[in-house]
Design an enzyme around this catalytic site. Sequence first.
Site, short mmCIF file in Angstrom:
data_model
loop_
_atom_site.label_atom_id
_atom_site.label_comp_id
_atom_site.label_asym_id
_atom_site.label_seq_id
_atom_site.Cartn_x
_atom_site.Cartn_y
_atom_site.Cartn_z
N GLU A 363 56.39 -34.28 -63.14
CA GLU A 363 57.79 -34.26 -63.04
C GLU A 363 58.45 -33.33 -61.80
OE1 GLU A 363 59.75 -36.01 -65.29
OE2 GLU A 363 57.90 -36.88 -66.24
N GLY A 364 57.40 -33.16 -60.87
CA GLY A 364 57.77 -32.37 -59.82
C GLY A 364 56.87 -30.90 -59.85
#
Length: 380
Positions: A363-364
């Site tokens: 998610e980053g």
Amino acid sequence: MNFNLSEEYKMIRDAARDFAQTELLPGVIERDNAQEFPDELVKKMGELGFMGIMVDPKYGGSGMDTISYVLIMEELSKIDASASVIVSVNNSLVCYGLEAYGTEAQKQKYLTKLATGEHVGAFCLSEPEAGSDATSQKTTAIDKGDHYLINGTKNWITSGGRADTYIVIAQTDRDKGSHGINAFIVEKGTEGFHVGPKEDKLGIRGSDTHTLQFNDVKVPKENRIGVNGSGFRFAMKTLSGGRIGIAAQALGIAQGAYELALKYSKQRKAFGTEICNHQAIAFKLADMYTEIEAARLLVIKSAADKDEGKNYDKSSAMAKLYASKVAMEQTVEAVQIHGGNGFVKEYHVERLMRDAKITQIYEGTSEIQKIVISRSVLRD
């Protein structure tokens, strides 16, 4: 400003806690060892409303808010982060994306099944050469009039082998850069769509992670999400909400490790007394508790921002950055407090330590979160 949970929030938290303790805990070590996807448990989570927590009840969802989502994610993640990441992706990336940006026909056809857990969703953004740099999509979706033809590779896809509905981000017009990217709904079993071997991972081993291949996959025009060229914006906004879910997962992993360490420190004796009575251990517990509480406030703040309709890009990035750091550091401390037993699977903390690492990556990455935060700070 009220930091106390309402009675309704407590009921939601307690329901998730009870499910985690009674359903997820038995067999969690075995599922981790065997890399076994928790099929039956996913169905049960669907029945409890955990697969569509924030989805409107008219589409089969629970109609709860983001704070409820965070509370559920924390409790599930204390016990089994493999199960909780399935919940996170289904809620944050798939259900949210469809409900916020999909057509009514798309919601009726796909969201209703995803929100109840009848179907499982997957979000397909990462590629071998496009992870943190999401603008460098090599997967293409060529407009053929009444349909698109998708070709390319997606990797690190959570629930990749078990999903029924896939949201695929692909480049339609490379000359337009990020404005030439679109999001598409691809169904399992579509001709030309192939699922590669399962990844053998360090952590969240019960989660199904695969590389996906698209070879002339024909996708109807009505399966494009949003207007032409809106795919990159769709992906970035969806990921902002996804970061809240992963921040809550990291929080749960840290809290679960802390609770195990605290319990162990009150039972294990050394030099004539329980080890919690030694300052070296007591101070570790004090630091763990403080940092976990700080992470919790950041996570709740980001969830509240989303529920209040505020821009939550920065707060979700801060929550994920800090909570994932706390998860990694405090699971290491939990292993240390357990000593040699911490290195053994039956005490659970070694698994939590392995699971914690991914929260700093998916998610980053933490580095991407710092880019998001710094840009927001400098812009303000």
